[in-house]
Every structure is written in structure tokens, then in C-alpha cells.
Design an enzyme around this catalytic site. Sequence first.
Site, PDB file in Angstrom:
ATOM      1  N   LYS A  80       0.832  -1.195   0.000  1.00  0.00           N
ATOM      2  CA  LYS A  80       0.000   0.000   0.000  1.00  0.00           C
ATOM      3  C   LYS A  80       0.870   1.250   0.000  1.00  0.00           C
ATOM      4  O   LYS A  80       1.895   1.309   0.684  1.00  0.00           O
ATOM      5  CB  LYS A  80      -0.901  -0.029   1.237  1.00  0.00           C
ATOM      6  CG  LYS A  80      -1.860   1.126   1.380  1.00  0.00           C
ATOM      7  CD  LYS A  80      -2.646   0.949   2.680  1.00  0.00           C
ATOM      8  CE  LYS A  80      -3.637   2.070   2.887  1.00  0.00           C
ATOM      9  NZ  LYS A  80      -4.386   1.876   4.160  1.00  0.00           N
ATOM     10  N   SER A 155      -9.132   1.437   3.473  1.00  0.00           N
ATOM     11  CA  SER A 155      -8.212   2.226   2.675  1.00  0.00           C
ATOM     12  C   SER A 155      -7.191   1.385   1.897  1.00  0.00           C
ATOM     13  O   SER A 155      -6.445   1.933   1.088  1.00  0.00           O
ATOM     14  CB  SER A 155      -7.461   3.214   3.572  1.00  0.00           C
ATOM     15  OG  SER A 155      -6.738   2.551   4.582  1.00  0.00           O
ATOM     16  N   SER A 179      -9.558  -1.233   7.343  1.00  0.00           N
ATOM     17  CA  SER A 179      -8.875  -1.063   6.063  1.00  0.00           C
ATOM     18  C   SER A 179      -8.069  -2.229   5.522  1.00  0.00           C
ATOM     19  O   SER A 179      -7.626  -2.157   4.382  1.00  0.00           O
ATOM     20  CB  SER A 179      -7.972   0.172   6.123  1.00  0.00           C
ATOM     21  OG  SER A 179      -8.727   1.318   6.342  1.00  0.00           O
TER      22      SER A 179
END
Length: 468
Positions: A80, A155, A179
Amino acid sequence: MSNDIIFSDATRLAELIRTKEVSPVEVVQAHLDRIDATNDRVNAVVTVVGSALKAAKAAEAAVMAGAPLGPLHGVPFTVKDSIDTAGVLTQRGSPIFRDRQPDTDATSVARMKQAGGILLAKTNLPEFSYWIESDNLLSGRSNNPWDLTRTPGGSSGGESAAIAAGMSPLGLGTDLAISVRGPAAQTGITSMKATHGSVPMTGIWPRAPRRFWHVGPMARSVRDIALAFSQLAGPDGQDAFAGTLRPGTRLAAPHGRPLRIGWMVGPGFGPVDPEVVAVVKAAAGALEAQGLVVEPVGIPALERDFALDVFNRLHVMEMKPAFAAAIAGRRPEEIYKMARTMLSLPDTPMDAYIDAEQAAERLRDGYADYFSRYDALITHVLPVPAHKHGVDQFTIDGQTVDATYLQGATVPLNITGLPGVALPFGMSGEGLPISVQIVGAWHAEGTILHIASLLEAVSPMAGRHPAL
């Protein structure tokens, strides 16, 4: 062989590399080809690491030379884009951090590399990792590979979409309230938020409020999650929360008695779609059929203090200063709508903040009481399957709620620091994955991974991938 590679799990790829049945170069190239073939539609990957093939060639040479090999030797992984990667762009989904290139790896990335993993790419996210959909002004919106009109979540939505689409076998995401587990559920992969502090957050932004943030593995199998966690866990001398565990500990499942498991979909989580309820019940039944003691339960603390409300009263006060400092002096058009929304929210009055702190303690006590009698808890991850892009209000089982309610069953684990695994266990009538969440007591990752493996073995989702 390329299709076999891109939908194999990381453990299998490591075995094939170790036994010289496939080379790290073939594995990395297959995933690069997959990115080329699918990323224009999914928009999961935001940066491809230019040195990945060079690293793969070095890994192949080590195999041929008979050198000692790490457990992930030659296996590509993705990260990420809020997690620092040395010499590779880490732009946090924001024009404010455009072209930012860290000098050092985050601890979690360094440990994946030490295990032999090859950094392949960085993946998309909402600006500052703040929202349940992965969209931003820098790299745009990620799409769900099961249905491109739907979100892969946030996220860590770019990470979940990349793994589901075959662009990566294994990755790292972060989790403030939902997330890693929510995106995994929306794309039909597996993930784990371990006990708070198990994996250092060093080299990841934002970190406020630090007591709620986690970094965790995302993958296609439970054994991959267990393998990655064994490499990631343990103190690094920099993150004070990560000061009590040693890598590889607490991975053994309990022995000598049947596991005692409760399941629930509420009250205390908000409304839940009947299709999701049916999948949770099916998972409970599957465990009972394997000889575990399973029964419906309730946790009174969740009914007294609605965890999502507690979280909202606490985290906004603690995140706002970090966000305000990041955007200081910037033009409004450089800041995506969710960060602007959060900064516009009123501060929590001090008496309400203190009450929320006390409510968080009551929630911890409530779970402690539950885990004095049970080994694990089975819940839903999300109250609905993956939703259309841009939806900010849902009608769920006859009740209309805003989009934050998607975090109803996940945010209690961030407030309390408990570990949870997200695992696909069914499909909706529209052909979208539905997952369950296996929750354990603090530091009981071994127990919930064991239970997850039992469910994985009988999951109707086994071997299913989106058709891209």
C-alpha cells in the site's frame, strides 16, 4: 504456466521456486504481465518497481547456487502506498506528496525483503488512507475486479484489488477501522489485523491515533497470512507499541479440547443484510460440523457502547493535527474531499472525549469477559457486499444508515486491539464475495488462523477468481 502462477498463493510459489520447478524471474514476469493486462481497468497499482526483475534474477542465481533461502525467497509482494519503500515512490494518495521517495523501508517492508520477498509494486488508497473507498486526486479510483462498477474498499483497496486480480500473491495494508479486512471482504481475499502492536508501524503515515493503527498481511490463503505474520511480528526498537512479541510466536492452535466459538451479527454492529447473515450462519454451521462447539452469542458491552460512535469521538480529535500539518499552506484543490470533510468536523468536547475513553475501556472489558468463556468469535466483516462507487448512504435490512456504518463490525477490534481474520465464505445473489471475520483474544492469532484454515478448507469460494 503463467495463469497457474498468478493464481497460486505465495506459499506454493515459494515451494516451486525452492524446488526449481519455476524461477523467480518467471514468477515476477508473470505478475508484471498481469499488471500490464489488467491494471488499466482496475487501477490497483500506482507504481511498478523498476528493479523487480533485477531482484528476481539475483534470487534465481541464489537458488541455482544452493544458497540459504528465506521462506518467501523469490516471491513478489505489493505494498500500500502509505508504507515507505526505499528508493520507490510513496505518495500517500495525495498531490501534496507527489514524487516523494523515502530513503528507508518501513519495518514491515524490510522484513518481507529479509524473508526473500521481492517488492513488485505500490498500490492505490484514499488520500492519507482516510476513507472506505480508494480514490484520490493523484492516482484516481480503484475498481473491484469482480465488478468494475463497484469499489474494492478502503483504505487498502488497491492492495485488495491487485491480489484478487492476480497482479500480486501477497501484500501489506494498513488498518485504522476497517482497512485490511473490509477491502479483503469486498474482493474475496484473506487478510489479518493482528493484535495491536504485533507488527511495528515504523515507516508508515499517518500514525495518529497510534493506538488504533495496524499494518497487516493480505493474501489469497490463510497459510500465506500465517507465514507473512511470522515474518512481520516482533519489536523493532522504534515503535514502542511493538515491544512485547517475538517474531513467529503464538502461531500454534490450542490442543486437547474442542474449541468453543460464538457467532453473532448483532446487536451492537448496526444493521446487516440478510445475505450476509446467512453466510455467517453457514460458517458457524461448517465449524460445528467439524466438531467445534459453536453457539449464538451476544456481547452486552457492544450494546451499551456503540463502538463506531466511540471511535468517531476519539479519532477525529487525534488525527486532525496530523492532517492539518500535512496540508498547511496548500491550495484547497490539492486536497481530496474526505480529508477536507474530516478537518471540517467539530472538535469533540472534552467531557464527551473522556466519556469515549471510558467507553473504550468498557468495550475492552466486555471482550475480556467474552474471551474468558470462548476461544473465538465469528461475525460478518461488512454488512453488505461490495457496493457501487460513490455511495454515501445505504438501506440495510430496512434501515437507512450512512457509509461509516460499513465499519460497524470491524472498528471494535481497532478500539480494543483484538486480532481478526477476514475470510471469504460465500457469494451474493449478484455474484459478489461475502466474508466472515474470525476474532480472537489478544495474542491469539494462532487460534483464529487455525479456525480460518478449517473454514477455508470447506469454503464455497475456494478456487474462485474474478473473470477479468
